[in-house]
Design a protein around this motif. Structure first.
Motif, PDB file in Angstrom:
ATOM      1  N   LEU A  42       0.825  -1.206   0.000  1.00  0.00           N
ATOM      2  CA  LEU A  42       0.000   0.000   0.000  1.00  0.00           C
ATOM      3  C   LEU A  42       0.865   1.264   0.000  1.00  0.00           C
ATOM      4  N   ALA A  43       1.925   1.224   0.797  1.00  0.00           N
ATOM      5  CA  ALA A  43       2.818   2.382   0.821  1.00  0.00           C
ATOM      6  C   ALA A  43       3.486   2.579  -0.528  1.00  0.00           C
ATOM      7  N   GLY A  44       3.854   1.457  -1.200  1.00  0.00           N
ATOM      8  CA  GLY A  44       4.461   1.568  -2.519  1.00  0.00           C
ATOM      9  C   GLY A  44       3.515   2.186  -3.539  1.00  0.00           C
ATOM     10  N   VAL A  45       2.241   1.766  -3.498  1.00  0.00           N
ATOM     11  CA  VAL A  45       1.249   2.371  -4.398  1.00  0.00           C
ATOM     12  C   VAL A  45       1.106   3.856  -4.109  1.00  0.00           C
ATOM     13  N   LEU A  46       1.074   4.196  -2.838  1.00  0.00           N
ATOM     14  CA  LEU A  46       0.905   5.594  -2.452  1.00  0.00           C
ATOM     15  C   LEU A  46       2.087   6.436  -2.899  1.00  0.00           C
ATOM     16  N   VAL A  47       3.292   5.909  -2.765  1.00  0.00           N
ATOM     17  CA  VAL A  47       4.488   6.650  -3.175  1.00  0.00           C
ATOM     18  C   VAL A  47       4.507   6.858  -4.682  1.00  0.00           C
ATOM     19  N   ASP A  52       6.063  11.106  -3.446  1.00  0.00           N
ATOM     20  CA  ASP A  52       6.769  11.489  -2.214  1.00  0.00           C
ATOM     21  C   ASP A  52       7.683  10.334  -1.783  1.00  0.00           C
ATOM     22  N   TYR A  53       8.746  10.106  -2.531  1.00  0.00           N
ATOM     23  CA  TYR A  53       9.600   8.952  -2.278  1.00  0.00           C
ATOM     24  C   TYR A  53      10.265   9.008  -0.907  1.00  0.00           C
ATOM     25  N   HIS A  54      10.553  10.208  -0.440  1.00  0.00           N
ATOM     26  CA  HIS A  54      11.223  10.344   0.854  1.00  0.00           C
ATOM     27  C   HIS A  54      10.314   9.979   2.029  1.00  0.00           C
ATOM     28  N   LEU A  55       8.998   9.845   1.770  1.00  0.00           N
ATOM     29  CA  LEU A  55       8.059   9.481   2.841  1.00  0.00           C
ATOM     30  C   LEU A  55       7.684   8.006   2.820  1.00  0.00           C
ATOM     31  N   GLY A  56       8.376   7.215   1.985  1.00  0.00           N
ATOM     32  CA  GLY A  56       8.022   5.805   1.839  1.00  0.00           C
ATOM     33  C   GLY A  56       8.058   5.027   3.144  1.00  0.00           C
ATOM     34  N   LEU A  57       9.153   5.167   3.908  1.00  0.00           N
ATOM     35  CA  LEU A  57       9.257   4.436   5.173  1.00  0.00           C
ATOM     36  C   LEU A  57       8.219   4.903   6.183  1.00  0.00           C
ATOM     37  N   ASP A  58       7.922   6.212   6.173  1.00  0.00           N
ATOM     38  CA  ASP A  58       6.894   6.718   7.087  1.00  0.00           C
ATOM     39  C   ASP A  58       5.532   6.127   6.751  1.00  0.00           C
ATOM     40  N   TYR A  59       5.225   6.037   5.455  1.00  0.00           N
ATOM     41  CA  TYR A  59       3.946   5.451   5.051  1.00  0.00           C
ATOM     42  C   TYR A  59       3.857   3.978   5.491  1.00  0.00           C
ATOM     43  N   ILE A  60       4.961   3.248   5.319  1.00  0.00           N
ATOM     44  CA  ILE A  60       4.964   1.833   5.739  1.00  0.00           C
ATOM     45  C   ILE A  60       4.698   1.721   7.227  1.00  0.00           C
ATOM     46  N   TYR A  61       5.372   2.562   8.008  1.00  0.00           N
ATOM     47  CA  TYR A  61       5.199   2.506   9.463  1.00  0.00           C
ATOM     48  C   TYR A  61       3.765   2.840   9.856  1.00  0.00           C
ATOM     49  N   TRP A  74      -1.444  10.100  10.112  1.00  0.00           N
ATOM     50  CA  TRP A  74      -0.934  10.602   8.851  1.00  0.00           C
ATOM     51  C   TRP A  74      -2.116  11.026   7.967  1.00  0.00           C
ATOM     52  N   SER A  75      -1.833  11.851   6.989  1.00  0.00           N
ATOM     53  CA  SER A  75      -2.892  12.328   6.094  1.00  0.00           C
ATOM     54  C   SER A  75      -2.277  12.761   4.774  1.00  0.00           C
ATOM     55  N   LEU A  76      -3.151  12.953   3.785  1.00  0.00           N
ATOM     56  CA  LEU A  76      -2.740  13.462   2.468  1.00  0.00           C
ATOM     57  C   LEU A  76      -3.589  14.691   2.145  1.00  0.00           C
ATOM     58  N   PRO A  77      -3.177  15.852   2.583  1.00  0.00           N
ATOM     59  CA  PRO A  77      -4.024  17.043   2.411  1.00  0.00           C
ATOM     60  C   PRO A  77      -4.282  17.399   0.949  1.00  0.00           C
TER      61      PRO A  77
END
Length: 298
Positions: A42-47, A52-61, A74-77
């Motif tokens: 899911l984080a990979g799809v979102l990235v 926002d490649y630099h937020l990949g690990l944050d999305y996974i967490y 977390w959110s996506l404004p």
């Protein structure tokens, strides 16, 4: 009207079989791994969508912790539609996955009854008078008291040369084997190594048709199964096989239930022609229980 032909063989209840065969620790690890993979996907799809490649690990967490029931932090404004859909999916999975995991634990503890018997990895050959036996070793691993433990044995054969034969000469056969009185335990002891004997073919009855199928072992690694109708000669080097299946059945008075478990041996690969190391069993009067040494060889 055309009908779709079913694919065979069918392999039903694979999930149930997996749950039954794995430990609680393994199922817990699988649960964690599946959630980790799901959060990563899911984080990979979102990235890929947000770049926002630099937020990949944050999305996974964040997704991983949300799958375990933690409130989202977390959110996506800039993309509320995408955020709401992912949040809805995560909320659904975080509700279902713990319930499924709890169901597996309940299935393991309260529904599934297994591993009351542990069979020794190998059987060994012994002699008694003019007869030869295979010794089948086992012990009761359950703390519950068992009653009327009865063993039965079967031999299963496969003759490769009959693969293309007619229906009158089927390559696979199963025969019941004769067991003696030592295969019955009215009130067996728990955690104490025991054994029963499986009689082998007796040369003294060579001229008499076998009322019960009997197994004969040869020095060259081949096997002969003597039956009333014929002799089945098996050679593992040419693709034949011979297996012994041992079924233990008994009652569990504490649960007011019955159980049935099975062990198997490849013949002759799982036979030791020299006696296996003996288990050293003694009764401790002070502790009122049996102590056993040499478990490492079981």
């Amino acid at each position: 009207m055309m009908t779709t032909k079913a694919t065979h063989p069918r392999r039903n209840f694979k999930i149930r079989q997996y749950i039954a065969s794995k430990s609680i620790a393994r199922l817990t690890l699988d649960f964690i791994v599946i959630n980790t993979i799901l959060a990563t996907l899911l984080a990979g799809v979102l990235v890929l969508i947000t770049r926002d490649y630099h937020l990949g690990l944050d999305y996974i967490y964040h997704m991983y912790t949300e799958l375990f029931g933690k409130e989202p932090r977390w959110s996506l404004p800039d993309d509320q539609f995408l955020y709401k859909n992912i949040r809805a999916f995560l909320a659904t999975i975080s509700l279902l996955s713990p319930s499924l995991f709890l169901g597996m634990i309940i299935y393991k503890f309260f529904v599934l009854r297994r591993d009351n018997l542990v069979f020794r990895r190998y059987c060994d050959l012994s002699n008694g008078g003019s007869e030869q036996y295979l010794n089948i070793h086992f012990y009761i691993s359950s703390s519950l008291r068992l009653h009327n433990l009865q063993f039965t044995a079967f031999i299963r054969t496969y003759e490769k040369e009959l693969e293309q034969a007619s229906a009158d000469n089927y390559p696979m056969n199963t025969f019941p084997l004769e067991l003696r009185q030592d295969a019955f335990y009215p009130l067996p002891f728990n955690y104490v190594p025991s054994r029963f004997r499986l009689p082998l073919f007796n040369p003294d009855t060579l001229d008499t048709p076998c009322a019960q199928p009997q197994l004969e072992l040869h020095d060259d690694g081949t096997v002969t199964v003597h039956t009333f109708e014929r002799q089945i000669k098996l050679d593992p080097t040419r693709g034949d096989f011979c297996q012994i299946y041992v079924v233990g059945r008994g009652e569990v008075p504490d649960l007011q239930s019955k159980f049935s478990e099975i062990g198997s041996y490849q013949i002759p690969a799982d036979i030791r022609f020299e006696p296996l190391p003996e288990m050293q069993t003694a009764y401790d009067v002070r502790k009122q229980r049996f102590t056993v040494k040499n478990w490492l060889d079981f």
